[in-house]
Design an enzyme around this catalytic site. Structure first.
Site, PDB file in Angstrom:
ATOM      1  N   VAL A   1       0.815  -1.226   0.000  1.00  0.00           N
ATOM      2  CA  VAL A   1       0.000   0.000   0.000  1.00  0.00           C
ATOM      3  C   VAL A   1       0.845   1.271   0.000  1.00  0.00           C
ATOM      4  CG1 VAL A   1      -1.998  -1.105   1.100  1.00  0.00           C
ATOM      5  CG2 VAL A   1      -0.291   0.066   2.533  1.00  0.00           C
TER       6      VAL A   1
ATOM      7  N   ASN B   1      -6.863  -0.988   6.321  1.00  0.00           N
ATOM      8  CA  ASN B   1      -6.500  -1.618   7.586  1.00  0.00           C
ATOM      9  C   ASN B   1      -4.999  -1.898   7.706  1.00  0.00           C
ATOM     10  OD1 ASN B   1      -7.024  -3.674   9.934  1.00  0.00           O
ATOM     11  ND2 ASN B   1      -5.976  -4.846   8.334  1.00  0.00           N
TER      12      ASN B   1
ATOM     13  N   SER C   1      -5.902   4.356  15.605  1.00  0.00           N
ATOM     14  CA  SER C   1      -5.596   3.617  16.836  1.00  0.00           C
ATOM     15  C   SER C   1      -5.876   4.503  18.040  1.00  0.00           C
ATOM     16  CB  SER C   1      -4.122   3.221  16.849  1.00  0.00           C
ATOM     17  OG  SER C   1      -3.764   2.745  18.125  1.00  0.00           O
TER      18      SER C   1
ATOM     19  N   TYR D   1       4.334   5.826  14.975  1.00  0.00           N
ATOM     20  CA  TYR D   1       3.035   5.136  14.934  1.00  0.00           C
ATOM     21  C   TYR D   1       1.913   6.115  15.304  1.00  0.00           C
ATOM     22  CZ  TYR D   1      -0.509   1.536  15.618  1.00  0.00           C
ATOM     23  OH  TYR D   1      -1.659   0.777  15.530  1.00  0.00           O
TER      24      TYR D   1
ATOM     25  N   ALA E   1       1.968   9.377  15.306  1.00  0.00           N
ATOM     26  CA  ALA E   1       1.866  10.466  14.324  1.00  0.00           C
ATOM     27  C   ALA E   1       1.143   9.980  13.065  1.00  0.00           C
ATOM     28  CB  ALA E   1       3.255  10.986  13.976  1.00  0.00           C
ATOM     29  N   SER E   2       1.466   8.777  12.604  1.00  0.00           N
ATOM     30  CA  SER E   2       0.828   8.267  11.379  1.00  0.00           C
ATOM     31  C   SER E   2      -0.661   8.066  11.590  1.00  0.00           C
ATOM     32  CB  SER E   2       1.482   6.943  10.938  1.00  0.00           C
ATOM     33  OG  SER E   2       1.215   5.904  11.859  1.00  0.00           O
ATOM     34  N   LYS E   3      -1.022   7.563  12.771  1.00  0.00           N
ATOM     35  CA  LYS E   3      -2.438   7.263  13.033  1.00  0.00           C
ATOM     36  C   LYS E   3      -3.240   8.538  13.308  1.00  0.00           C
ATOM     37  CE  LYS E   3      -2.388   2.783  12.529  1.00  0.00           C
ATOM     38  NZ  LYS E   3      -3.145   2.154  11.449  1.00  0.00           N
TER      39      LYS E   3
HETATM   40  N1  LIG Z   1      -3.818  -4.932  17.147  1.00  0.00           N
HETATM   41  C1  LIG Z   1      -4.035  -3.831  17.824  1.00  0.00           C
HETATM   42  O1  LIG Z   1      -4.042  -3.816  19.065  1.00  0.00           O
HETATM   43  C2  LIG Z   1      -4.356  -2.550  17.117  1.00  0.00           C
HETATM   44  C3  LIG Z   1      -4.885  -1.478  17.859  1.00  0.00           C
HETATM   45  C4  LIG Z   1      -5.218  -0.302  17.201  1.00  0.00           C
HETATM   46  C5  LIG Z   1      -5.039  -0.193  15.835  1.00  0.00           C
HETATM   47  N2  LIG Z   1      -4.509  -1.257  15.141  1.00  0.00           N
HETATM   48  C6  LIG Z   1      -4.376  -1.095  13.699  1.00  0.00           C
HETATM   49  O2  LIG Z   1      -5.223  -2.039  13.084  1.00  0.00           O
HETATM   50  C7  LIG Z   1      -4.681  -2.442  11.822  1.00  0.00           C
HETATM   51  C8  LIG Z   1      -4.563  -3.953  11.788  1.00  0.00           C
HETATM   52  O3  LIG Z   1      -3.751  -4.368  12.845  1.00  0.00           O
HETATM   53  P1  LIG Z   1      -3.433  -5.885  13.175  1.00  0.00           P
HETATM   54  O4  LIG Z   1      -3.207  -5.936  14.628  1.00  0.00           O
HETATM   55  O5  LIG Z   1      -4.412  -6.795  12.540  1.00  0.00           O
HETATM   56  O6  LIG Z   1      -2.000  -6.014  12.430  1.00  0.00           O
HETATM   57  P2  LIG Z   1      -1.167  -7.306  11.958  1.00  0.00           P
HETATM   58  O7  LIG Z   1       0.263  -6.949  12.068  1.00  0.00           O
HETATM   59  O8  LIG Z   1      -1.639  -8.520  12.678  1.00  0.00           O
HETATM   60  O9  LIG Z   1      -1.575  -7.419  10.411  1.00  0.00           O
HETATM   61  C9  LIG Z   1      -1.239  -6.389   9.516  1.00  0.00           C
HETATM   62  C10 LIG Z   1      -1.276  -6.911   8.097  1.00  0.00           C
HETATM   63  O10 LIG Z   1      -0.885  -5.840   7.248  1.00  0.00           O
HETATM   64  C11 LIG Z   1      -0.012  -6.339   6.258  1.00  0.00           C
HETATM   65  N3  LIG Z   1       0.855  -5.275   5.746  1.00  0.00           N
HETATM   66  C12 LIG Z   1       1.942  -4.734   6.339  1.00  0.00           C
HETATM   67  N4  LIG Z   1       2.518  -3.828   5.542  1.00  0.00           N
HETATM   68  C13 LIG Z   1       1.777  -3.779   4.415  1.00  0.00           C
HETATM   69  C14 LIG Z   1       1.885  -3.047   3.204  1.00  0.00           C
HETATM   70  N5  LIG Z   1       2.887  -2.173   2.994  1.00  0.00           N
HETATM   71  N6  LIG Z   1       0.947  -3.243   2.246  1.00  0.00           N
HETATM   72  C15 LIG Z   1      -0.049  -4.139   2.436  1.00  0.00           C
HETATM   73  N7  LIG Z   1      -0.196  -4.881   3.551  1.00  0.00           N
HETATM   74  C16 LIG Z   1       0.709  -4.703   4.540  1.00  0.00           C
HETATM   75  C17 LIG Z   1       0.781  -7.431   6.956  1.00  0.00           C
HETATM   76  O11 LIG Z   1       1.379  -8.330   6.039  1.00  0.00           O
HETATM   77  C18 LIG Z   1      -0.299  -8.067   7.832  1.00  0.00           C
HETATM   78  O12 LIG Z   1      -0.956  -9.108   7.150  1.00  0.00           O
HETATM   79  C19 LIG Z   1      -3.332  -1.727  11.706  1.00  0.00           C
HETATM   80  O13 LIG Z   1      -3.505  -0.550  10.953  1.00  0.00           O
HETATM   81  C20 LIG Z   1      -2.998  -1.388  13.149  1.00  0.00           C
HETATM   82  O14 LIG Z   1      -2.137  -0.281  13.247  1.00  0.00           O
HETATM   83  C21 LIG Z   1      -4.177  -2.419  15.740  1.00  0.00           C
END
Ligand SMILES: NC(=O)c1ccc[n+]([C@@H]2O[C@H](COP(=O)([O-])OP(=O)(O)OC[C@H]3O[C@@H](n4cnc5c(N)ncnc54)[C@H](O)[C@@H]3O)[C@@H](O)[C@H]2O)c1
Length: 248
Positions: free
Chosen positions: A65, A91, A143, A155, A157-159
């Site tokens: 992405v 996501n 997040s 992280y 800042a990006s979010k």
């Molecule tokens: N898990 C948490 O506690 C939490 C809390 C708040 C927000 N988030 C956000 O929710 C989203 C999903 O989190 P998660 O915990 O399922 O993450 P995860 O690490 O389990 O999964 C992330 C997926 O994104 C893919 N990915 C990474 N870089 C990529 C790229 N450049 N292009 C395409 N795909 C890519 C990875 O291969 C992976 O399959 C993220 O944006 C994360 O920041 C997560």
């Protein structure tokens, strides 16, 4: 079926929340592009969802992405295979454990590149396709770390950037019939959390009034709601799923 035959583009679909979001939309009748930088993981999710009678209800697509030509190619493939685009769920996200003063430029650029620029690129290419239908829905994943500050600088800042991006384009795209919202999860039980040190994790869970981490399908159900007609007058908003950990 809430999303019968609607075409959905889900990034970061290979595991965790993205996988749960794909499964939820498929269960609700959608045609889904499961998109991930890890092609094998994307394909495995598509395969595990099972094909419909026409064999093409879920496709796994490799896409980085943070790379604009990769995003353009993936969107073009969705248009070629499904003929339209209705919903984008941005996501895909990454973290990196860096103390602020020791943060290498490279890690800063990588996290901003995936979490913020990646969201921008998929919003832009997705909106271009949606404008052809005169309607669409974009869900950007931020997040609760933005509100609590509990996360590394790049992280957070990006979010935070994702929230500003959402608000700006929600206003601009409203006249094209496109709603844009930010989904703001708290700590959620996914592989991303596997790298968080145990004491930090314990502290986080203790700060959640509902007393546990979120499960990925709890986020997916809210994504499904935001994309549904039930949310037809919601745009530009932060929708929190965090067990009461922070209030937006
Ligand atoms: N898990 C948490 O506690 C939490 C809390 C708040 C927000 N988030 C956000 O929710 C989203 C999903 O989190 P998660 O915990 O399922 O993450 P995860 O690490 O389990 O999964 C992330 C997926 O994104 C893919 N990915 C990474 N870089 C990529 C790229 N450049 N292009 C395409 N795909 C890519 C990875 O291969 C992976 O399959 C993220 O944006 C994360 O920041 C997560």
């Amino acid at each position: 079926m809430k999303h019968e035959n609607r075409v959905v583009f889900v990034t970061g679909a290979g595991q965790g929340m993205g996988k749960a979001i794909v499964e939820r939309f498929v269960a609700e009748g959608a045609l889904v592009a499961a998109v991930d930088i890890n092609q094998q993981a994307a394909q495995a999710v598509a395969d595990s969802c099972g094909a419909g009678l026409d064999g093409t209800r879920v496709i796994g697509l490799a896409c980085d992405v943070s790379d604009s030509s990769s995003v353009r190619d993936a969107m073009a493939e969705v248009e070629r295979q499904f003929g339209r685009l209705d919903i984008v769920v941005n996501n895909a996200g990454i973290g990196s454990v860096d103390a602020f003063v020791d943060t290498p430029d490279e890690n800063w650029n990588r996290v901003i590149g995936v979490n913020l620029t990646g969201t921008f690129l998929c919003c832009r290419e997705g909106a271009r396709l949606m404008q052809k239908n005169g309607s669409g829905i974009i869900i950007n994943v931020s997040s609760s770390a933005v509100m609590s500050g509990e996360g590394p600088s790049h992280y957070c800042a990006s979010k935070a950037g994702v929230i500003g991006l959402t608000r700006s384009i929600a206003r601009e795209l409203a006249s094209s019939g496109i709603r844009v919202n930010t989904l703001v999860p708290g700590p959620t039980n996914t592989p991303m959390m596997a790298d968080i040190p145990e004491d930090w994790m314990e502290q986080m869970v203790n700060a959640i009034p509902l007393g546990r981490m979120c499960e990925p399908d709890e986020v997916a159900r809210v994504a499904s709601f935001i994309a549904s007609e039930e949310a037809s007058f919601i745009t530009g908003q932060n929708i929190a799923v965090n067990g009461g950990m922070v209030f937006l």
